[in-house]
Motif scaffolding. Structure first.
Motif, PDB file in Angstrom:
ATOM      1  N   THR A 284       1.311  -0.648   1.937  1.00  0.00           N
ATOM      2  CA  THR A 284       0.640  -1.717   2.656  1.00  0.00           C
ATOM      3  C   THR A 284       1.743  -2.642   3.180  1.00  0.00           C
ATOM      4  OG1 THR A 284       0.481  -3.209   0.773  1.00  0.00           O
ATOM      5  CG2 THR A 284      -1.266  -1.581   1.010  1.00  0.00           C
ATOM      6  N   PRO A 285       1.393  -3.540   4.068  1.00  0.00           N
ATOM      7  CA  PRO A 285       2.443  -4.432   4.574  1.00  0.00           C
ATOM      8  C   PRO A 285       3.116  -5.241   3.466  1.00  0.00           C
ATOM      9  CG  PRO A 285       0.502  -4.570   5.955  1.00  0.00           C
ATOM     10  CD  PRO A 285       0.127  -3.726   4.774  1.00  0.00           C
ATOM     11  N   ARG A 286       2.434  -5.473   2.366  1.00  0.00           N
ATOM     12  CA  ARG A 286       3.003  -6.324   1.330  1.00  0.00           C
ATOM     13  C   ARG A 286       3.608  -5.550   0.170  1.00  0.00           C
ATOM     14  NH1 ARG A 286      -1.684  -8.711   2.535  1.00  0.00           N
ATOM     15  NH2 ARG A 286      -2.702  -7.744   0.757  1.00  0.00           N
TER      16      ARG A 286
ATOM     17  N   GLY B 199       4.885  -6.646   9.406  1.00  0.00           N
ATOM     18  CA  GLY B 199       4.213  -6.947  10.665  1.00  0.00           C
ATOM     19  C   GLY B 199       2.967  -6.117  10.872  1.00  0.00           C
ATOM     20  N   VAL B 200       2.303  -6.377  11.942  1.00  0.00           N
ATOM     21  CA  VAL B 200       1.031  -5.732  12.223  1.00  0.00           C
ATOM     22  C   VAL B 200       1.265  -4.589  13.194  1.00  0.00           C
ATOM     23  CG1 VAL B 200      -1.192  -6.086  13.320  1.00  0.00           C
ATOM     24  CG2 VAL B 200      -0.273  -7.818  11.773  1.00  0.00           C
ATOM     25  N   ASP B 201       0.665  -3.474  12.871  1.00  0.00           N
ATOM     26  CA  ASP B 201       0.771  -2.323  13.759  1.00  0.00           C
ATOM     27  C   ASP B 201      -0.137  -2.559  14.963  1.00  0.00           C
ATOM     28  OD1 ASP B 201       1.054   0.018  14.938  1.00  0.00           O
ATOM     29  OD2 ASP B 201       0.217   1.240  13.314  1.00  0.00           O
ATOM     30  N   LEU B 202       0.419  -2.570  16.128  1.00  0.00           N
ATOM     31  CA  LEU B 202      -0.367  -2.878  17.317  1.00  0.00           C
ATOM     32  C   LEU B 202      -0.963  -1.644  17.957  1.00  0.00           C
ATOM     33  CD1 LEU B 202       1.960  -5.613  18.811  1.00  0.00           C
ATOM     34  CD2 LEU B 202      -0.174  -5.933  17.581  1.00  0.00           C
TER      35      LEU B 202
ATOM     36  N   THR C  89      -4.897   0.771   3.994  1.00  0.00           N
ATOM     37  CA  THR C  89      -3.557   0.580   4.541  1.00  0.00           C
ATOM     38  C   THR C  89      -3.587   0.318   6.033  1.00  0.00           C
ATOM     39  OG1 THR C  89      -3.350   2.959   4.841  1.00  0.00           O
ATOM     40  CG2 THR C  89      -2.495   2.055   2.794  1.00  0.00           C
TER      41      THR C  89
ATOM     42  N   THR D  12      -3.294  -1.303   9.411  1.00  0.00           N
ATOM     43  CA  THR D  12      -2.588  -2.495   9.907  1.00  0.00           C
ATOM     44  C   THR D  12      -2.915  -2.759  11.368  1.00  0.00           C
ATOM     45  OG1 THR D  12      -0.682  -1.106  10.412  1.00  0.00           O
ATOM     46  CG2 THR D  12      -0.643  -2.271   8.318  1.00  0.00           C
TER      47      THR D  12
ATOM     48  N   ALA E  64      -4.511  -4.232  14.715  1.00  0.00           N
ATOM     49  CA  ALA E  64      -4.814  -5.634  15.004  1.00  0.00           C
ATOM     50  C   ALA E  64      -6.319  -5.895  14.957  1.00  0.00           C
ATOM     51  CB  ALA E  64      -4.260  -6.003  16.376  1.00  0.00           C
TER      52      ALA E  64
END
Lengths: 805, 218
Positions: free
Chosen positions: A742-744, A801-804, B139, B141, B143
């Motif tokens: 996960t991002p964290r 960061g966020v996957d765009l 998981t 991520t 937007a």
């Protein structure tokens, strides 16, 4: 220089922290100062005695002999710096100046004036180098010199007021000397700094290379030995295991032979409880009195263990008894182990040398490990064997260190860097020397020479020629200085023209002086021309400079003889002394520069290279010790007890639990081997390595990954994967391994549906693998029925960061 | 549809062994499930008798082409309940299918445990969350993902890790029912974002009707 040693340095303060160039520069200058002063005092003193009247000889000798003696002591002190306190040396130097100054009233006359002035002048300059690291002492001696000169003047011609000009000149000379020293030292320091910076980066590379090489070697050994053996044990049952004990013992020996193994520690009490007692008629009942744990480095620990094992078989074979007593106790940061029996005993002297049992297995092995072993026995009184190892024991440690150092890869290509370092130091010293001489030329020309030229304008014939020569010299200095300050070499053509100009100026000045004025107060050029030439010729051998000085002196001598009024003996002596004090001194400086460039620079380069090599070795040794400590802590906690047990029959490969432990250790090793692979996702790679071992043992493993992989430091990966290795090692049929990014955080989980030994805390958050951990990995364990689920999580340092997408 | 009414299914999968396995699992179901049509082409779902089946079981990987997202979209737009049943075990595919409006996403390794339940849930407009999908959502991520609580994320990830709701419940100190309600709530949150689809709307409507979520939650 070699005799004095680099650290030996009587007058100077201890130069801790100074680089090799600076240290050797200061030593060279110190020697130069003492030799120059002693030489001048002896030479001029002898000349003064020769010139003196018969009546003046006894008092002159009474001054000269102590001065020469003081110089002698000072020269001796150069070689034996520690024998003389600094205060004594200072007093000796002061005495030389005072005795020299007293020459003036004793001898009297103009010759004595010039001579004493020359001697004291040289002393004042020499003191600046001799006491380079103690400027206060140097200036104190310089002040004393001027006071003595004034006093001499007053005493030799009472009523006549003291001449200020020579005193000012003396102070200018002292100041110039100091400035020159500071300039050259600044360059030496620059050389040291840049050499140190280069050395540091080379050292890092060498250390890294050595560490990698050892790591590879270590992994290879581990792979060939313990890993292979444990894997075989974990995979099979019901076959012939007779090969296993010797193989396990060999593996242990191979691992303990690795450099740095001694840095891990083992519990000697636990090891000794595994000492096999033998079987059947060869069985010896051991009465052990050991209060554990006794932690020792694994090298000595294994040496003691192997020695005790050998000694126990000896009891069975030779002592004729079936009992022995084994004791162990800690002592002074070390350990003593003692095995005694009440058997028939023997005479240690009569054991033939080819019997390796005692000499090799017991005593030799212990010596290798840095300890000692003794056998005490007499026929009929039983036998006592004692092993001793002391952690604080310096001597065996040093021996150990040397041995380890011998094994590690040497820092490469030290020699190749040496010449580069010498070039660097030489370049810096040359630059410093040139700058210093340029400064001397300019200051001398525009203070002492300019004043003389102005004062004596009316005596020159013609005056404009002398002025033109002055301008010409100034132009040479400025041209050369311009090149130098831009950090460039003076081109050969410019050097040629400049030298020609300097010689021409010398000739013009010599031939336009009135007779009898040569080297006198009106001759401003004689003393300064040499500095200009030195600054131009500093990088060449001193012979070239000597030739120039010869030409310069020849021109002046020719002018004197052509002037038509041949000088008297006394005038010749005065001229001689002036020549020595000017050209002789300049020549000595030229010789000094050559010495610095061709003696000091290579020596400094060698010293720097040696220091660098030493430091590199220390670093490599240090880092390897740390690496090994890290690696072996894991091994000594887990693998070593297993191998010891297997090697001596305490653990049986028929026992399912033993096989599982071997499986876990083999899995951990596979993970360790995978650690160095160059792959995009090392965590997954290491997990796969563990999964493969389990699959080899017939376990069905599903491996699933979610999220985007990121960076995880190797020590965190160890913590994350280890619980998985343990779970897989205990799984009988099916397991599921997952990685969640996960991002964290990253979470590694293993769940086994039929885990053996559920209730013994398999996969619990215990550091069974023994590594020091500050990795901040949290391990959560959940059991339900036969299922064990372990989840190891690590919080990633920053959100990726966020996957765009 | 009442909770015990028979369910008709059309299976679109080009592998005969898979078809046989699916039929065997359905035969063992308490509530009758009938495979009214089966074949290796999506055409089966558009022509009778497959065109009237309650649930479409769709293998994303048909023939040599890439994932059949276009077929999925058309089926969803025709208000069919589609259970995607795929060899592909990656989260992006799972997320794409959910966004297009598939009832659920199952990997083939999960079929034995989850296909029957997933089919019944799809027939009833109820949410269903198999572990592989939970891992993908936990998981995620992207937007446009819905806002999940920390506990919801934990439940998703641990359900993915352990494949056992009992273990998740034990670890988190909650009941299996609560674990299920967390999973359902996440599924509804996903139905409420992204591309509009009739199937998603009915999933949300049913969830509100059943009291699984509050309107305020969404």
């Amino acid at each position: 220089m070699q005799h004095g040693g680099y650290g030996g340095n009587g007058a100077a303060e201890p130069m801790h922290g100074a680089g090799s160039s600076e240290r050797l520069l200061i030593l060279t200058l110190q020697r130069y100062g003492v030799w120059l002063r002693s030489g001048v005092v002896c030479l001029c003193g002898a000349l003064g005695v020769v010139l003196a009247d018969v009546a003046e000889i006894p008092p002159a000798m009474s001054l000269l002999v102590p001065a020469v003696l003081a110089c002698g002591v000072r020269l001796y002190a150069l070689r034996h710096p520690r024998m003389f306190p600094v205060a004594l040396l200072w007093t000796l130097d002061a005495a030389v100046v005072v005795l020299t100054g007293l020459f003036q009233p004793v001898l009297g006359g103009e010759g004595a004036d010039v001579m004493v002035e020359a001697m004291v002048g040289i002393c004042v300059v020499a003191f600046q180098y001799e006491w380079a690291t103690r400027p206060v002492a140097a200036f104190g001696l310089a002040a004393l010199g001027t006071v003595v000169c004034v006093l001499g003047d007053v005493l030799s011609s009472p009523g006549h007021s003291a001449d200020v000009v020579p005193l000012v000149r003396m102070f200018v000379q002292a100041g110039l000397s100091r400035a020159a020293f500071l300039m050259v030292r600044a360059r030496a320091r620059a050389a040291d700094r840049s050499a140190a910076a280069r050395a540091a980066s080379r050292r890092e590379a060498a250390v890294a290379a050595a560490r990698r090489a050892t790591e590879r070697e270590y992994l290879a050994t581990l792979h060939d030995t313990a890993s292979a053996t444990l894997l075989m044990v974990s995979q099979g049952d019901g076959r012939d295991w007779s090969w296993l004990p010797p193989r396990a013992r060999q593996d242990l020996e191979a691992l303990s032979a690795m450099p740095g193994f001694e840095t891990g520690s083992v519990d000697l009490a636990a090891l000794l409880s595994c000492v096999p007692e033998g079987e059947g008629p060869a069985r010896v009942q051991l009465k052990t009195h050991i209060e554990g744990p006794i932690m020792t480095p694994s090298g000595p620990g294994l040496a003691i263990f192997n020695g005790v094992r050998e000694a126990v078989t000896n009891v069975a074979r030779h002592a004729g008894v079936r009992e022995a007593e084994l004791r162990a106790w800690p002592e002074e940061g070390g350990v003593v182990v003692e095995l005694s029996d009440a058997g028939r005993g023997f005479d240690p002297q009569s054991v033939p040398a080819r019997r390796r049992g005692i000499s090799g297995s017991i005593i030799g092995r212990m010596h290798t490990a840095g300890g000692s072993a003794f056998v005490t026995s007499h026929p009929g009184t039983g036998t006592r064997v004692q092993w001793r190892w002391h952690g604080r024991d310096r001597e065996p440690q040093a021996q150990d260190g040397a041995q380890v150092t011998g094994d590690i890869p040497r820092p490469p290509r030290v020699q190749a860097h040496h010449s580069a370092a010498v070039r660097l130091i030489r370049g810096q010293l040359l630059y410093g020397a040139q700058l210093a001489v340029l400064l001397i030329s300019l200051v001398w020309q525009f203070t002492i020479s300019l004043r003389r030229l102005m004062v004596h304008q009316d005596v020159y014939r013609p005056a404009w020629a002398q002025t033109a020569a002055f301008v010409c010299l100034a132009a040479v200095a400025v041209t050369g200085g311009a090149y130098l300050l831009r950090g460039r070499q003076i081109p050969p053509r410019v050097r040629g023209w400049s030298l020609g100009s300097v010689l021409a100026a010398s000739a013009v000045c010599a031939f336009t002086l009135p007779p009898g004025q040569s080297t006198g107060p009106a001759d401003w050029a004689f003393g300064v021309v040499g500095w200009h030439a030195l600054f131009l010729l500093a990088d060449l051998r001193v012979g070239v400079y000597a030739a120039f000085l010869g030409a310069h002196m020849g021109l002046n001598a020719t002018a004197v003889f052509l002037s038509g009024a041949p000088p008297t003996a006394a005038e010749s002596a005065v001229m001689g002394i002036s020549t020595i004090s000017a050209c002789g001194f300049q020549f000595s400086v030229g010789a000094l520069v050559t010495r610095l460039l061709h003696g000091t620079a290579p020596a400094a380069g060698t010293a720097a290279a040696q220091e660098e090599e030493l430091r590199t070795r220390e670093r490599i040794h240090e880092d390897m010790q740390r690496d090994h400590k890290e690696r072996y802590r894991a091994l000594t906690a887990t693998t070593v007890p297993l191998l010891v047990g297997l090697g001596h029959g305490v653990l049986s490969p028929h026992d399912e639990e033993v096989r599982r432990r071997c499986g876990v250790e083999a899995t951990r090793m596979r993970r360790l081997f995978a650690e160095g692979d160059a792959v995009a996702d090392p965590l997954l790679n290491e997990l796969r390595a563990c999964v493969e071992v389990a699959e080899h043992q017939g376990v069905t493993v599903s491996l699933a990954v979610r999220g985007r992989p990121g960076e995880v430091p190797v020590e965190v990966r160890r913590e994350l994967v280890d619980p998985v290795a343990v779970i897989l090692g205990h799984t009988r049929s099916t397991a599921r391994v997952t990685v969640v990014w996960t991002p964290r955080a990253v979470r590694v989980s293993a769940i086994s549906e039929d885990c053996a030994d559920v209730h013994h805390g398999v996969g619990a958050a215990s550091p069974t693998h023994g590594r020091a951990t500050d990795a901040n990995v949290t391990v959560v364990r959940t059991t339900r029925g036969g299922s064990v689920w372990v989840d190891a999580g690590w919080r990633r340092p920053s959100a990726s960061g966020v996957d765009l997408a | 549809m009442s909770d015990n009414a028979p369910v008709s299914v059309v299976v679109v999968d080009d592998h005969p062994a898979i078809l046989a396995g699916i039929e065997a699992w359905y035969a063992a179901s308490q509530r009758p499930i009938t495979v009214v049509a089966a074949g290796g082409a999506v055409q089966e779902a558009w022509t009778p008798p497959g065109s009237t089946a309650d649930v479409v079981i769709l293998d994303l990987q048909l023939g040599e082409g890439g994932p059949a997202f276009g077929s999925l979209r058309r089926l969803v737009d025709a208000e069919r309940q589609v259970v995607v049943y795929s060899m592909r075990d990656d989260e992006q595919t799972a997320l794409n299918c959910l966004d297009l409006g598939a009832a659920t996403f199952l990997t083939k390794s999960e079929g034995r445990e989850h296909l029957v339940e997933a089919t019944l849930a799809a027939a009833d407009d109820r949410p269903y969350m198999p572990p592989a999908l939970a891992g993908a959502l936990g998981t995620n991520t992207r937007a446009d993902r819905p806002q999940l609580s920390a506990r919801e994320e934990d439940v998703l990830i641990e359900w993915f890790q352990s494949e056992s709701k009992e273990l998740v419940a034990q670890r988190l100190g909650i009941s299996v029912r609560t674990v299920n309600s967390y999973l359902d709530r996440v599924r509804i949150k996903y139905a409420n974002v992204g591309r509009d689809a009739r199937t998603k709307a009915s999933l949300v409507a049913r969830a509100i009707q059943d009291g699984l979520v509050d309107v305020a939650d969404l």
